[in-house]
Design a protein around this motif. Structure first.
Motif, PDB file in Angstrom:
ATOM      1  N   THR A  84       0.803  -1.223   0.000  1.00 42.79           N
ATOM      2  CA  THR A  84       0.000   0.000   0.000  1.00 42.79           C
ATOM      3  C   THR A  84       0.834   1.271   0.000  1.00 42.79           C
ATOM      4  O   THR A  84       0.277   2.359  -0.131  1.00 42.79           O
ATOM      5  N   GLN A  85       2.162   1.152   0.130  1.00 47.72           N
ATOM      6  CA  GLN A  85       3.006   2.334   0.287  1.00 47.72           C
ATOM      7  C   GLN A  85       3.935   2.532  -0.909  1.00 47.72           C
ATOM      8  O   GLN A  85       4.973   1.872  -1.026  1.00 47.72           O
ATOM      9  N   PRO A  86       3.604   3.462  -1.794  1.00 42.47           N
ATOM     10  CA  PRO A  86       4.403   3.668  -3.004  1.00 42.47           C
ATOM     11  C   PRO A  86       5.806   4.202  -2.753  1.00 42.47           C
ATOM     12  O   PRO A  86       6.672   4.063  -3.612  1.00 42.47           O
ATOM     13  N   VAL A  87       6.053   4.773  -1.589  1.00 42.47           N
ATOM     14  CA  VAL A  87       7.367   5.366  -1.349  1.00 42.47           C
ATOM     15  C   VAL A  87       8.470   4.305  -1.273  1.00 42.47           C
ATOM     16  O   VAL A  87       9.644   4.610  -1.476  1.00 42.47           O
ATOM     17  N   VAL A  88       8.099   3.044  -0.999  1.00 45.87           N
ATOM     18  CA  VAL A  88       9.102   1.968  -0.978  1.00 45.87           C
ATOM     19  C   VAL A  88       9.044   1.124  -2.252  1.00 45.87           C
ATOM     20  O   VAL A  88       9.692   0.088  -2.347  1.00 45.87           O
ATOM     21  N   GLY A 103      10.770  20.398   1.043  1.00 46.54           N
ATOM     22  CA  GLY A 103      10.345  19.011   1.034  1.00 46.54           C
ATOM     23  C   GLY A 103      11.500  18.063   1.284  1.00 46.54           C
ATOM     24  O   GLY A 103      12.663  18.452   1.270  1.00 46.54           O
ATOM     25  N   LEU A 104      11.169  16.802   1.525  1.00 41.11           N
ATOM     26  CA  LEU A 104      12.191  15.784   1.754  1.00 41.11           C
ATOM     27  C   LEU A 104      12.554  15.124   0.435  1.00 41.11           C
ATOM     28  O   LEU A 104      11.670  14.784  -0.362  1.00 41.11           O
ATOM     29  N   PRO A 105      13.835  14.910   0.174  1.00 40.70           N
ATOM     30  CA  PRO A 105      14.257  14.181  -1.042  1.00 40.70           C
ATOM     31  C   PRO A 105      13.681  12.774  -1.043  1.00 40.70           C
ATOM     32  O   PRO A 105      13.198  12.275  -0.023  1.00 40.70           O
ATOM     33  N   ASP A 106      13.767  12.116  -2.188  1.00 38.01           N
ATOM     34  CA  ASP A 106      13.262  10.746  -2.254  1.00 38.01           C
ATOM     35  C   ASP A 106      14.034   9.826  -1.316  1.00 38.01           C
ATOM     36  O   ASP A 106      13.503   8.813  -0.863  1.00 38.01           O
ATOM     37  N   VAL A 107      15.291  10.178  -0.992  1.00 37.89           N
ATOM     38  CA  VAL A 107      16.040   9.429   0.013  1.00 37.89           C
ATOM     39  C   VAL A 107      17.065  10.339   0.668  1.00 37.89           C
ATOM     40  O   VAL A 107      17.643  11.221   0.024  1.00 37.89           O
ATOM     41  N   TYR A 130      12.895   7.902   3.442  1.00 32.96           N
ATOM     42  CA  TYR A 130      12.294   7.973   2.117  1.00 32.96           C
ATOM     43  C   TYR A 130      11.292   9.122   2.119  1.00 32.96           C
ATOM     44  O   TYR A 130      10.340   9.118   2.912  1.00 32.96           O
ATOM     45  N   GLY A 131      11.504  10.104   1.242  1.00 36.05           N
ATOM     46  CA  GLY A 131      10.567  11.208   1.121  1.00 36.05           C
ATOM     47  C   GLY A 131       9.589  10.972  -0.011  1.00 36.05           C
ATOM     48  O   GLY A 131       9.817  10.138  -0.890  1.00 36.05           O
ATOM     49  N   THR A 132       8.500  11.729  -0.005  1.00 38.52           N
ATOM     50  CA  THR A 132       7.448  11.545  -1.004  1.00 38.52           C
ATOM     51  C   THR A 132       7.674  12.381  -2.255  1.00 38.52           C
ATOM     52  O   THR A 132       6.820  12.417  -3.139  1.00 38.52           O
ATOM     53  N   ASP A 133       8.802  13.060  -2.347  1.00 35.85           N
ATOM     54  CA  ASP A 133       9.072  13.931  -3.483  1.00 35.85           C
ATOM     55  C   ASP A 133       8.903  13.181  -4.808  1.00 35.85           C
ATOM     56  O   ASP A 133       9.430  12.082  -4.984  1.00 35.85           O
ATOM     57  N   GLY A 134       8.126  13.785  -5.722  1.00 37.25           N
ATOM     58  CA  GLY A 134       7.945  13.193  -7.037  1.00 37.25           C
ATOM     59  C   GLY A 134       6.820  12.190  -7.138  1.00 37.25           C
ATOM     60  O   GLY A 134       6.552  11.662  -8.216  1.00 37.25           O
ATOM     61  N   ALA A 140       1.055   8.125  -0.457  1.00 36.68           N
ATOM     62  CA  ALA A 140       2.490   8.178  -0.174  1.00 36.68           C
ATOM     63  C   ALA A 140       2.765   8.900   1.140  1.00 36.68           C
ATOM     64  O   ALA A 140       2.216   9.977   1.391  1.00 36.68           O
ATOM     65  N   ARG A 141       3.624   8.323   1.953  1.00 33.64           N
ATOM     66  CA  ARG A 141       4.000   8.914   3.233  1.00 33.64           C
ATOM     67  C   ARG A 141       5.521   8.895   3.371  1.00 33.64           C
ATOM     68  O   ARG A 141       6.198   8.054   2.783  1.00 33.64           O
ATOM     69  N   ASN A 142       6.020   9.811   4.183  1.00 34.81           N
ATOM     70  CA  ASN A 142       7.440   9.796   4.506  1.00 34.81           C
ATOM     71  C   ASN A 142       7.717   8.624   5.444  1.00 34.81           C
ATOM     72  O   ASN A 142       6.941   8.365   6.376  1.00 34.81           O
ATOM     73  N   VAL A 143       8.818   7.935   5.206  1.00 35.92           N
ATOM     74  CA  VAL A 143       9.175   6.754   5.993  1.00 35.92           C
ATOM     75  C   VAL A 143      10.604   6.907   6.515  1.00 35.92           C
ATOM     76  O   VAL A 143      11.514   7.220   5.748  1.00 35.92           O
ATOM     77  N   MET A 144      10.783   6.688   7.802  1.00 38.92           N
ATOM     78  CA  MET A 144      12.098   6.800   8.431  1.00 38.92           C
ATOM     79  C   MET A 144      12.490   5.442   9.016  1.00 38.92           C
ATOM     80  O   MET A 144      11.746   4.860   9.800  1.00 38.92           O
ATOM     81  N   VAL A 145      13.651   4.945   8.603  1.00 40.32           N
ATOM     82  CA  VAL A 145      14.130   3.645   9.066  1.00 40.32           C
ATOM     83  C   VAL A 145      15.444   3.830   9.833  1.00 40.32           C
ATOM     84  O   VAL A 145      16.386   4.431   9.309  1.00 40.32           O
ATOM     85  N   LEU A 146      15.486   3.337  11.052  1.00 40.69           N
ATOM     86  CA  LEU A 146      16.693   3.386  11.869  1.00 40.69           C
ATOM     87  C   LEU A 146      17.232   1.974  12.002  1.00 40.69           C
ATOM     88  O   LEU A 146      16.501   1.058  12.414  1.00 40.69           O
ATOM     89  N   LEU A 147      18.492   1.784  11.634  1.00 42.47           N
ATOM     90  CA  LEU A 147      19.104   0.462  11.676  1.00 42.47           C
ATOM     91  C   LEU A 147      20.326   0.478  12.574  1.00 42.47           C
ATOM     92  O   LEU A 147      21.192   1.349  12.436  1.00 42.47           O
TER      93      LEU A 147
END
Length: 208
Positions: A84-88, A103-107, A130-134, A140-147
């Motif tokens: 359901t999430q196009p940003v990934v 805005g946030l870049p695509d990454v 991951y930003g929603t730019d474009g 589409a939502r902004n997604v933040m992953v911490l590893l």
């Protein structure tokens, strides 16, 4: 340690690592390749030629569906999110730049200190956004992953550019089920000080 074990801390680490790998795969761009049974911790015990063995090495143990219901729930939630999430699931290569002012870049990539990542540093910690730019899709939502792949607890400082977004936790592989994944994206908000402490071998994901 290799092979079967009843040592609780090893079993728990293996389960956490399975969630880490599954989540990082499904939150990555490109086509995820999954083997049947990954969602229930199926194992061939390291055998890379199991296709020619008509025995327990290659058989599908359906008891694992019940035994590893926690992992199945986790996998289903992450797969549903990806669908359901196009940003990934972008159709073009990431650029790291934005066409929108503010805005946030695509990454974007950051180190745990909240500054631009130093790719030469011997760090086992990374923050990816991951930003929603474009993307024109309203879903589409902004997604933040911490590893964090280190063996000690690591503090992450959320970058200034991300602090004003309404983040809610989606994944925390170090948490006990059902807090390891929030399918409805209604997990905890970011702490007021925008600092997160990740235990060893942990992946966290927030969605805005």
């Amino acid at each position: 340690m290799e092979g079967p074990t009843r040592r609780k801390h090893i079993v728990e680490l293996r389960r956490r690592q399975a969630k880490n790998m599954f989540a990082s795969l499904l939150l990555s761009q490109g086509t995820p390749m999954i083997v049947a049974g990954d969602e229930i911790l199926r194992t061939q015990r390291g055998n890379n030629n199991a296709y020619c063995q008509d025995n327990a090495t290659s058989w599908f143990d359906w008891k694992r569906v019940t035994r590893n219901a926690e992992m199945l729930r986790f996998a289903q939630a992450v797969i549903d999110f990806r669908k359901t999430q196009p940003v990934v699931r972008r159709a073009s290569f990431l650029t790291g730049v934005t066409g929108e002012e503010g805005g946030l870049p695509d990454v974007s990539w950051y180190g745990p200190s909240g500054t631009d990542v130093d790719w030469m540093a011997p760090s086992r910690s990374l923050l990816c956004v991951y930003g929603t730019d474009g993307l024109d899709d309203p879903a589409a939502r902004n997604v933040m992953v911490l590893l964090h792949a280190g063996q000690e607890t690591q503090e992450f400082i959320i970058p200034e550019a991300l602090r004003n977004l309404p983040w809610r936790q989606f994944i925390d592989t170090a948490a006990e089920t059902p807090a390891d994944v929030h399918p409805d994206l209604d997990g905890p908000i970011l702490p007021a000080d925008c600092r997160l402490k990740l235990p060893h071998h942990t992946l966290m994901c927030y969605v805005a």
